[in-house]
Design a protein around this motif. Structure first.
Motif, PDB file in Angstrom:
ATOM      1  N   THR A  10       0.868  -1.317  -0.008  1.00  0.00           N
ATOM      2  CA  THR A  10      -0.050   0.138  -0.143  1.00  0.00           C
ATOM      3  C   THR A  10       0.904   1.248   0.119  1.00  0.00           C
ATOM      4  O   THR A  10       1.951   1.016   0.062  1.00  0.00           O
ATOM      5  CB  THR A  10      -0.873  -0.022   1.318  1.00  0.00           C
ATOM      6  N   ILE A  11       0.319   2.454   0.012  1.00  0.00           N
ATOM      7  CA  ILE A  11       0.826   3.711  -0.189  1.00  0.00           C
ATOM      8  C   ILE A  11       1.658   3.904   1.117  1.00  0.00           C
ATOM      9  O   ILE A  11       2.575   4.770   1.339  1.00  0.00           O
ATOM     10  CB  ILE A  11      -0.012   4.912  -0.383  1.00  0.00           C
ATOM     11  N   GLY A  50      -9.905   4.224   9.205  1.00  0.00           N
ATOM     12  CA  GLY A  50      -9.700   2.971   8.675  1.00  0.00           C
ATOM     13  C   GLY A  50      -8.739   2.769   7.522  1.00  0.00           C
ATOM     14  O   GLY A  50      -8.964   1.529   6.795  1.00  0.00           O
ATOM     15  N   VAL A  52      -4.761   2.915   5.856  1.00  0.00           N
ATOM     16  CA  VAL A  52      -3.147   2.969   6.273  1.00  0.00           C
ATOM     17  C   VAL A  52      -2.484   3.993   5.125  1.00  0.00           C
ATOM     18  O   VAL A  52      -3.074   4.145   4.082  1.00  0.00           O
ATOM     19  CB  VAL A  52      -2.490   1.657   6.114  1.00  0.00           C
ATOM     20  N   GLU A  64      -2.626  10.464   6.662  1.00  0.00           N
ATOM     21  CA  GLU A  64      -2.316  11.164   5.207  1.00  0.00           C
ATOM     22  C   GLU A  64      -0.956  11.087   4.924  1.00  0.00           C
ATOM     23  O   GLU A  64      -0.231  11.661   5.420  1.00  0.00           O
ATOM     24  CB  GLU A  64      -3.115  12.508   5.189  1.00  0.00           C
ATOM     25  N   THR A  65      -0.772  10.108   3.717  1.00  0.00           N
ATOM     26  CA  THR A  65       0.414  10.106   3.300  1.00  0.00           C
ATOM     27  C   THR A  65       1.576  11.365   3.211  1.00  0.00           C
ATOM     28  O   THR A  65       2.772  11.432   3.908  1.00  0.00           O
ATOM     29  CB  THR A  65       0.715   9.247   2.311  1.00  0.00           C
ATOM     30  N   ARG A 112     -11.957  -0.642  -4.925  1.00  0.00           N
ATOM     31  CA  ARG A 112     -12.709   0.018  -3.866  1.00  0.00           C
ATOM     32  C   ARG A 112     -13.947   0.560  -4.345  1.00  0.00           C
ATOM     33  O   ARG A 112     -14.329   1.725  -3.828  1.00  0.00           O
ATOM     34  CB  ARG A 112     -11.816   0.934  -2.967  1.00  0.00           C
ATOM     35  N   TRP A 169       2.105  -0.089  -8.770  1.00  0.00           N
ATOM     36  CA  TRP A 169       0.695  -0.238  -9.015  1.00  0.00           C
ATOM     37  C   TRP A 169       0.293  -0.512 -10.419  1.00  0.00           C
ATOM     38  O   TRP A 169      -0.598  -1.243 -10.966  1.00  0.00           O
ATOM     39  CB  TRP A 169      -0.274   0.412  -8.212  1.00  0.00           C
TER      40      TRP A 169
END
Ligand SMILES: N[C@@H](CCC(=O)N[C@@H](CS)C(=O)NCC(=O)O)C(=O)O
Length: 205
Positions: A10-11, A50, A52, A64-65, A112, A169
């Motif tokens: 994931t990010i 909820g 990551v 928040e990345t 999603r 991705w």
């Protein structure tokens, strides 16, 4: 000690790479999406969204990345992960904001769809569009954002781990990165960085 809540692939991997680049020690806490651990009360108490990544700090939890990446650069200013020039710093943040608000969202339409619609046929329609929207985003980055060899030219910045993870991705989204020579060269070079290798061997990428 910082704790990174992540799920593999994931990010959150962008945060792990940046922590490694800045040589910040941190604890790793894996969230198992298959077991819906990100929807448990325990995790929702950490990140009510909820999602990551979440980064636990002494002062509280950050989400928040892009904001977490900025925090890492701020606690390790000597690593120079943000350009000194205000215009260039804003350009870097523009790239990160595009990744967060547009390209990541394009990608999320693949798996999603239930976030945006209730009907399975709507999810299928959204999923079908992903190769096109991701390719269009990659083309925009290739033509207007990637200066090469890194996003901001010779200088490695916060935007690079962010872009790198999004590029990983592309095959799953039906996009051939070979169509984008600058992005392709960038991704290849990134795989050689010790920060990326460590993130891979930690099982975060
Ligand atoms: N805007 C957030 C997005 C975070 C996000 O959506 N992360 C995904 C993984 S790449 C996630 O946690 N998905 C779980 C879900 O949607 O249930 C950020 O940039 O940090």
């Amino acid at each position: 000690m910082l704790t990174l809540h992540y799920a593999p692939g994931t990010i959150a991997a962008a945060v792990a790479i940046a922590l490694n680049e800045a040589q910040v020690d941190y604890d790793r806490h894996r969230i198992d999406f298959a077991k819906k651990e990100h929807r448990t009360a325990a995790y929702l108490a950490i990140n009510p969204k909820g999602r990551v990544p979440a980064l636990r700090t002494r002062q509280g939890v950050l989400t928040e990345t892009a904001a977490i990446l900025d925090y890492i650069a701020a606690i390790r200013p000597e690593t120079g992960l943000v350009p000194d020039d205000p215009f260039e710093a804003a350009q870097m943040r523009g790239a990160m904001t595009y990744l967060a608000s547009t390209m990541h969202v394009n990608h999320a339409h693949g798996g999603r769809g239930m976030r945006w619609a209730d009907e399975a046929r709507s999810w299928a329609d959204m999923k079908q569009k992903v190769p096109q929207t991701m390719a269009e985003s990659a083309q925009y980055l290739e033509d207007h954002v990637m200066q090469g060899p890194y996003i901001m030219g010779d200088r490695f910045t916060l935007a690079d781990p962010y872009l790198f993870v999004v590029l990983t991705w592309l095959p799953g989204d039906g996009v051939d990165i070979g169509n984008f020579p600058k992005l392709s060269a960038f991704e290849t070079a990134m795989w050689d960085r010790p920060s990326v290798r460590m993130t891979l061997s930690d099982g975060i990428l």
